[in-house]
Scaffold this active site. Structure first.
Site, PDB file in Angstrom:
ATOM      1  N   LYS A  24       0.831  -1.212   0.000  1.00 23.48           N
ATOM      2  CA  LYS A  24       0.000   0.000   0.000  1.00 23.48           C
ATOM      3  C   LYS A  24       0.864   1.261   0.000  1.00 23.48           C
ATOM      4  O   LYS A  24       0.656   2.162  -0.807  1.00 23.48           O
ATOM      5  CB  LYS A  24      -0.930   0.025   1.237  1.00 23.48           C
ATOM      6  CG  LYS A  24      -1.844  -1.180   1.367  1.00 23.48           C
ATOM      7  CD  LYS A  24      -2.729  -1.094   2.606  1.00 23.48           C
ATOM      8  CE  LYS A  24      -1.995  -1.083   3.929  1.00 23.48           C
ATOM      9  NZ  LYS A  24      -1.249  -2.327   4.242  1.00 23.48           N
ATOM     10  N   ARG A  99     -10.079   0.562   8.290  1.00 17.51           N
ATOM     11  CA  ARG A  99      -9.662  -0.784   8.673  1.00 17.51           C
ATOM     12  C   ARG A  99     -10.747  -1.511   9.447  1.00 17.51           C
ATOM     13  O   ARG A  99     -10.555  -2.677   9.787  1.00 17.51           O
ATOM     14  CB  ARG A  99      -8.415  -0.696   9.559  1.00 17.51           C
ATOM     15  CG  ARG A  99      -7.092  -0.939   8.833  1.00 17.51           C
ATOM     16  CD  ARG A  99      -5.979  -0.640   9.840  1.00 17.51           C
ATOM     17  NE  ARG A  99      -4.762  -1.349   9.629  1.00 17.51           N
ATOM     18  CZ  ARG A  99      -3.655  -0.824   9.089  1.00 17.51           C
ATOM     19  NH1 ARG A  99      -3.650   0.394   8.616  1.00 17.51           N
ATOM     20  NH2 ARG A  99      -2.564  -1.537   8.997  1.00 17.51           N
ATOM     21  N   ARG A 138      11.456  -4.942   5.657  1.00 17.71           N
ATOM     22  CA  ARG A 138      11.142  -3.545   5.279  1.00 17.71           C
ATOM     23  C   ARG A 138      11.975  -2.540   6.063  1.00 17.71           C
ATOM     24  O   ARG A 138      12.174  -2.680   7.250  1.00 17.71           O
ATOM     25  CB  ARG A 138       9.658  -3.290   5.545  1.00 17.71           C
ATOM     26  CG  ARG A 138       9.268  -1.814   5.598  1.00 17.71           C
ATOM     27  CD  ARG A 138       7.789  -1.602   5.444  1.00 17.71           C
ATOM     28  NE  ARG A 138       6.994  -2.113   6.537  1.00 17.71           N
ATOM     29  CZ  ARG A 138       5.663  -2.186   6.507  1.00 17.71           C
ATOM     30  NH1 ARG A 138       4.994  -1.801   5.439  1.00 17.71           N
ATOM     31  NH2 ARG A 138       5.003  -2.655   7.540  1.00 17.71           N
ATOM     32  N   ARG A 172      10.666  -0.182  11.623  1.00 20.62           N
ATOM     33  CA  ARG A 172       9.593  -0.016  12.597  1.00 20.62           C
ATOM     34  C   ARG A 172       9.660  -1.099  13.675  1.00 20.62           C
ATOM     35  O   ARG A 172       9.905  -2.263  13.354  1.00 20.62           O
ATOM     36  CB  ARG A 172       8.237  -0.103  11.881  1.00 20.62           C
ATOM     37  CG  ARG A 172       7.885   1.181  11.146  1.00 20.62           C
ATOM     38  CD  ARG A 172       6.744   1.023  10.196  1.00 20.62           C
ATOM     39  NE  ARG A 172       5.618   0.254  10.694  1.00 20.62           N
ATOM     40  CZ  ARG A 172       4.541  -0.041   9.977  1.00 20.62           C
ATOM     41  NH1 ARG A 172       4.453   0.385   8.719  1.00 20.62           N
ATOM     42  NH2 ARG A 172       3.554  -0.734  10.477  1.00 20.62           N
ATOM     43  N   ARG A 183      -1.053  -8.719  13.329  1.00 14.14           N
ATOM     44  CA  ARG A 183      -1.584  -7.722  12.388  1.00 14.14           C
ATOM     45  C   ARG A 183      -2.345  -8.395  11.246  1.00 14.14           C
ATOM     46  O   ARG A 183      -3.359  -7.874  10.767  1.00 14.14           O
ATOM     47  CB  ARG A 183      -0.438  -6.852  11.860  1.00 14.14           C
ATOM     48  CG  ARG A 183       0.057  -5.897  12.963  1.00 14.14           C
ATOM     49  CD  ARG A 183       1.482  -5.433  12.751  1.00 14.14           C
ATOM     50  NE  ARG A 183       1.664  -4.683  11.538  1.00 14.14           N
ATOM     51  CZ  ARG A 183       2.853  -4.447  10.976  1.00 14.14           C
ATOM     52  NH1 ARG A 183       3.967  -4.915  11.519  1.00 14.14           N
ATOM     53  NH2 ARG A 183       2.931  -3.744   9.880  1.00 14.14           N
TER      54      ARG A 183
HETATM   55  P1  ADP Z   1       1.058  -1.551   7.458  1.00 14.47           P
HETATM   56  O1  ADP Z   1       1.650  -0.588   6.466  1.00 14.47           O
HETATM   57  O2  ADP Z   1       2.024  -2.643   7.783  1.00 14.47           O
HETATM   58  O3  ADP Z   1      -0.277  -2.062   7.037  1.00 14.47           O
HETATM   59  P2  ADP Z   1       0.376   0.743   9.073  1.00 14.47           P
HETATM   60  O4  ADP Z   1       1.528   1.669   9.082  1.00 14.47           O
HETATM   61  O5  ADP Z   1      -0.751   1.043   8.168  1.00 14.47           O
HETATM   62  O6  ADP Z   1       0.902  -0.751   8.823  1.00 14.47           O
HETATM   63  O7  ADP Z   1      -0.209   0.594  10.547  1.00 14.47           O
HETATM   64  C1  ADP Z   1       0.636   0.325  11.655  1.00 14.47           C
HETATM   65  C2  ADP Z   1      -0.213   0.185  12.901  1.00 14.47           C
HETATM   66  O8  ADP Z   1      -0.915   1.407  13.149  1.00 14.47           O
HETATM   67  C3  ADP Z   1      -1.317  -0.884  12.818  1.00 14.47           C
HETATM   68  O9  ADP Z   1      -0.849  -2.175  13.164  1.00 14.47           O
HETATM   69  C4  ADP Z   1      -2.332  -0.336  13.838  1.00 14.47           C
HETATM   70  O10 ADP Z   1      -1.922  -0.589  15.160  1.00 14.47           O
HETATM   71  C5  ADP Z   1      -2.242   1.176  13.609  1.00 14.47           C
HETATM   72  N1  ADP Z   1      -3.190   1.663  12.576  1.00 14.47           N
HETATM   73  C6  ADP Z   1      -2.891   2.244  11.381  1.00 14.47           C
HETATM   74  N2  ADP Z   1      -4.005   2.581  10.714  1.00 14.47           N
HETATM   75  C7  ADP Z   1      -5.044   2.186  11.499  1.00 14.47           C
HETATM   76  C8  ADP Z   1      -6.457   2.215  11.360  1.00 14.47           C
HETATM   77  N3  ADP Z   1      -7.031   2.739  10.252  1.00 14.47           N
HETATM   78  N4  ADP Z   1      -7.209   1.706  12.362  1.00 14.47           N
HETATM   79  C9  ADP Z   1      -6.655   1.192  13.482  1.00 14.47           C
HETATM   80  N5  ADP Z   1      -5.331   1.106  13.669  1.00 14.47           N
HETATM   81  C10 ADP Z   1      -4.525   1.602  12.695  1.00 14.47           C
HETATM   82  P1  ADP Z   2       2.184  -1.865   3.212  1.00 15.88           P
HETATM   83  O1  ADP Z   2       2.170  -0.354   3.198  1.00 15.88           O
HETATM   84  O2  ADP Z   2       0.989  -2.449   2.525  1.00 15.88           O
HETATM   85  O3  ADP Z   2       2.351  -2.420   4.602  1.00 15.88           O
HETATM   86  P2  ADP Z   2       4.787  -1.594   1.893  1.00 15.88           P
HETATM   87  O4  ADP Z   2       4.476  -0.768   0.709  1.00 15.88           O
HETATM   88  O5  ADP Z   2       5.468  -0.921   3.034  1.00 15.88           O
HETATM   89  O6  ADP Z   2       3.438  -2.359   2.401  1.00 15.88           O
HETATM   90  O7  ADP Z   2       5.652  -2.860   1.419  1.00 15.88           O
HETATM   91  C1  ADP Z   2       6.166  -3.782   2.376  1.00 15.88           C
HETATM   92  C2  ADP Z   2       7.607  -4.145   1.997  1.00 15.88           C
HETATM   93  O8  ADP Z   2       7.590  -4.971   0.838  1.00 15.88           O
HETATM   94  C3  ADP Z   2       8.487  -2.960   1.662  1.00 15.88           C
HETATM   95  O9  ADP Z   2       9.796  -3.216   2.129  1.00 15.88           O
HETATM   96  C4  ADP Z   2       8.448  -2.887   0.131  1.00 15.88           C
HETATM   97  O10 ADP Z   2       9.671  -2.389  -0.396  1.00 15.88           O
HETATM   98  C5  ADP Z   2       8.226  -4.327  -0.272  1.00 15.88           C
HETATM   99  N1  ADP Z   2       7.302  -4.497  -1.403  1.00 15.88           N
HETATM  100  C6  ADP Z   2       6.234  -3.728  -1.743  1.00 15.88           C
HETATM  101  N2  ADP Z   2       5.606  -4.221  -2.841  1.00 15.88           N
HETATM  102  C7  ADP Z   2       6.284  -5.345  -3.193  1.00 15.88           C
HETATM  103  C8  ADP Z   2       6.132  -6.305  -4.254  1.00 15.88           C
HETATM  104  N3  ADP Z   2       5.139  -6.208  -5.151  1.00 15.88           N
HETATM  105  N4  ADP Z   2       7.024  -7.318  -4.304  1.00 15.88           N
HETATM  106  C9  ADP Z   2       8.020  -7.436  -3.384  1.00 15.88           C
HETATM  107  N5  ADP Z   2       8.209  -6.558  -2.375  1.00 15.88           N
HETATM  108  C10 ADP Z   2       7.371  -5.528  -2.273  1.00 15.88           C
END
Ligand code: ADP
Ligand code: ADP
Ligand code: ZN
Length: 230
Positions: A24, A99, A138, A172, A183
């Site tokens: 994302k 979410r 990551r 992180r 998660r």
């Molecule tokens: P990821 O990119 O791995 O999906 P995020 O950075 O979006 O993780 O979120 C990290 C943490 O922040 C989540 O595990 C949750 O604890 C909190 N968080 C983020 N967005 C939301 C949301 N929309 N609702 C509830 N918790 C959230």
């Molecule tokens: P999200 O925001 O959904 O949690 P990220 O965009 O942070 O996910 O991606 C998670 C990790 O995987 C990052 O280190 C990113 O560089 C890598 N990544 C993202 N998209 C891909 C893909 N299509 N194939 C392999 N690795 C990816």
């Protein structure tokens, strides 16, 4: 592939749905660059609140470290504050929000109040097992936030950010194999049902996010390009 902000004709509001590691954030940043849209990551907003030591941040920190979802109330408060800034008129990419069903309903109200709508919900379809490796590998540039991966997206020069030349990288605290399981469970229990919620409205598009970053990007650009030129 359309990749030129100058040709954008219409601001659009998007939601990116997908479990942790789906891509994302990576794709949202590319859409920002390509289409002049604004990425709104509630995870980033919450981490900002934690770093600033605000009341919301203090309440959210332990929950985030465990990998559970922060309360709708806190998430909505940080999101509303961000939406009050004028740059969001360019169109937004909601990354990691909504979410829960409660957040989706609140977003409907928020959009109605603003006289706006969500133009598309893009669901990044992936396999859970692959997400553990994606999240565990990551890291991001501490200066500009560009995302990298130990295996899948390395900077051209090791340790040096491609975007800004920064040399400080950070990881992180919640990006470990154990917390990722929590998660992923939260995603399946509370967030995945939103796929049906938006599919019923006809705003949902699913994209295969198991392929490499460039391929996913091309698919995203095709979807968003159609919307912005519509
Ligand atoms: P990821 O990119 O791995 O999906 P995020 O950075 O979006 O993780 O979120 C990290 C943490 O922040 C989540 O595990 C949750 O604890 C909190 N968080 C983020 N967005 C939301 C949301 N929309 N609702 C509830 N918790 C959230
Ligand atoms: P999200 O925001 O959904 O949690 P990220 O965009 O942070 O996910 O991606 C998670 C990790 O995987 C990052 O280190 C990113 O560089 C890598 N990544 C993202 N998209 C891909 C893909 N299509 N194939 C392999 N690795 C990816
Ligand atoms: Zn950087």
């Amino acid at each position: 592939m359309r990749d030129d902000a100058a040709t954008q004709t219409r601001p659009v509001n998007l939601i990116l749905l997908g479990p942790p590691g789906a891509g994302k954030g990576t794709q949202a940043r590319m859409l920002e660059e390509g289409f002049g849209l604004i990425q709104l990551s509630t995870g980033d907003l919450l981490r900002g609140a934690v770093a600033a030591g605000t009341e919301a941040g203090l309440a959210a920190k332990a929950v985030m470290d465990r990998g559970d979802l922060v309360s709708d109330e806190i998430v909505l408060a940080v999101l509303k504050e961000r939406l009050a800034q004028p740059d969001v008129a360019a169109g937004i990419i909601l990354d990691g929000f909504p979410r829960t069903a409660g957040q989706a309903a609140a977003l409907d109200d928020l959009m109605a109040e603003r006289g706006q709508q969500i133009d598309a919900v893009i669901s990044l379809a992936v396999e859970d097992e692959a997400m553990v490796a994606r999240v565990a590998g990551r890291y991001t540039c501490a200066s500009c936030g560009e995302g990298y991966h130990d295996q899948f997206k390395q900077p051209a020069v090791a340790g040096v950010c491609d975007k800004c030349g920064g040399t400080q990288m950070k990881r992180r605290p919640d990006d470990n194999a154990e917390t990722v399981r929590t998660r992923l469970n939260a995603y399946h229990a509370d967030t995945a049902p939103l796929i049906d919620y938006y599919a019923a409205r006809g705003t949902l598009t699913e994209i295969d996010a198991m392929s490499d970053i460039g391929e996913v990007r091309a698919g995203m650009a095709a979807i968003v390009g159609k919307l912005t030129s519509a």
